[in-house]
Write a protein that holds these residues in place. Structure first.
Motif, PDB file in Angstrom:
ATOM      1  N   GLU A 226       0.879  -1.522  -0.009  1.00  0.00           N
ATOM      2  CA  GLU A 226       0.149  -0.239  -0.116  1.00  0.00           C
ATOM      3  C   GLU A 226       0.959   1.933   0.153  1.00  0.00           C
ATOM      4  O   GLU A 226       0.705   1.733  -0.822  1.00  0.00           O
ATOM      5  N   GLU A 227       1.928   1.207   0.768  1.00  0.00           N
ATOM      6  CA  GLU A 227       2.914   2.258   0.892  1.00  0.00           C
ATOM      7  C   GLU A 227       2.950   2.225  -0.338  1.00  0.00           C
ATOM      8  O   GLU A 227       3.949   3.777  -1.502  1.00  0.00           O
TER       9      GLU A 227
ATOM     10  N   PHE B  50       0.927  12.711  -9.614  1.00  0.00           N
ATOM     11  CA  PHE B  50       0.129  13.577  -9.413  1.00  0.00           C
ATOM     12  C   PHE B  50       0.673  14.098  -9.703  1.00  0.00           C
ATOM     13  O   PHE B  50       0.737  15.130 -10.679  1.00  0.00           O
ATOM     14  N   ASN B  51       2.386  14.408  -9.429  1.00  0.00           N
ATOM     15  CA  ASN B  51       3.342  15.540  -9.411  1.00  0.00           C
ATOM     16  C   ASN B  51       3.218  15.454 -10.867  1.00  0.00           C
ATOM     17  O   ASN B  51       3.704  16.383 -11.479  1.00  0.00           O
ATOM     18  N   MET B  52       3.506  14.507 -11.931  1.00  0.00           N
ATOM     19  CA  MET B  52       4.096  14.379 -13.028  1.00  0.00           C
ATOM     20  C   MET B  52       2.801  15.667 -13.867  1.00  0.00           C
ATOM     21  O   MET B  52       2.770  16.430 -14.876  1.00  0.00           O
ATOM     22  N   TYR B  53       1.480  16.036 -13.678  1.00  0.00           N
ATOM     23  CA  TYR B  53       0.522  16.873 -13.998  1.00  0.00           C
ATOM     24  C   TYR B  53       0.831  17.512 -13.137  1.00  0.00           C
ATOM     25  O   TYR B  53      -0.030  18.849 -13.198  1.00  0.00           O
TER      26      TYR B  53
ATOM     27  N   LEU C 114       0.933   6.559  -6.911  1.00  0.00           N
ATOM     28  CA  LEU C 114       0.182   7.934  -7.007  1.00  0.00           C
ATOM     29  C   LEU C 114       0.839   9.311  -7.006  1.00  0.00           C
ATOM     30  O   LEU C 114       0.146   9.952  -7.589  1.00  0.00           O
ATOM     31  N   LYS C 115       1.413   8.880  -5.993  1.00  0.00           N
ATOM     32  CA  LYS C 115       1.944  10.538  -6.113  1.00  0.00           C
ATOM     33  C   LYS C 115       2.815  10.905  -6.727  1.00  0.00           C
ATOM     34  O   LYS C 115       2.866  12.069  -6.953  1.00  0.00           O
TER      35      LYS C 115
ATOM     36  N   GLU D  26      -8.461  14.623  -4.608  1.00  0.00           N
ATOM     37  CA  GLU D  26      -9.162  14.489  -5.422  1.00  0.00           C
ATOM     38  C   GLU D  26      -8.915  13.569  -6.545  1.00  0.00           C
ATOM     39  O   GLU D  26      -9.529  12.492  -6.889  1.00  0.00           O
ATOM     40  N   PHE D  27      -7.702  13.486  -7.093  1.00  0.00           N
ATOM     41  CA  PHE D  27      -6.375  12.882  -7.736  1.00  0.00           C
ATOM     42  C   PHE D  27      -6.626  11.181  -7.311  1.00  0.00           C
ATOM     43  O   PHE D  27      -6.965  10.211  -8.396  1.00  0.00           O
TER      44      PHE D  27
END
Length: 142
Positions: free
Chosen positions: A72-73, A83-86, A79-80, A134-135
């Protein structure tokens, strides 16, 4: 149930003395084998935290909690990173402009209006941008 059996096989493999428990040294070997790096101190701490019966060893259920927690970690980290790519600026959110830019890099042409509509579908607080939360909700519904 199939996943539990997979964990059981891994557990049994690393339970080198066959006592039905995983000691810190065995846990460290296991984590190294699956691509994780833990220091001796981290392993001892993990065992101390996850040891449900206080004997300094991990039973199968304790072991499963650690492995699932590590997975999970890793997913959260991935996922983080996605997200940072966007994210384009210090605001820390995905804007229609940054979404359009990233989609363009990925070979998908979208108008600014398309990007606004895409964001609006998951913009829980209606501020016109996507926060990490939200992402995360958007990705879990995909």
């Amino acid at each position: 149930m199939e996943r539990y059996e997979q964990y059981r096989r891994v557990f049994d493999h690393f339970d080198s003395n066959g006592d039905g428990k995983i000691c810190p040294a065995e846990l460290r070997k296991c984590m190294t084998a699956i691509g994780g790096e833990m220091t001796a101190e981290e392993v001892v701490s993990a065992v101390a935290v996850m040891d449900s019966d206080g004997d300094g060893l991990l039973c199968l259920e304790d072991f499963v909690k650690i492995i699932e927690g590590a997975a999970e970690e890793e997913r959260a980290g991935d996922l983080k990173e996605a997200f940072n790519m966007y994210v384009e600026d210090a605001g820390g959110c995905i804007t229609p402009k940054s979404l359009k830019r990233m989609l363009s890099r990925l070979g998908e042409r979208r108008s600014a209006e398309d990007c606004k509509e895409m964001i609006a579908c998951f913009d829980l607080n209606h501020d016109g941008v996507l926060s990490f939360h939200e992402f995360e909700m958007m990705m879990s519904s995909a």
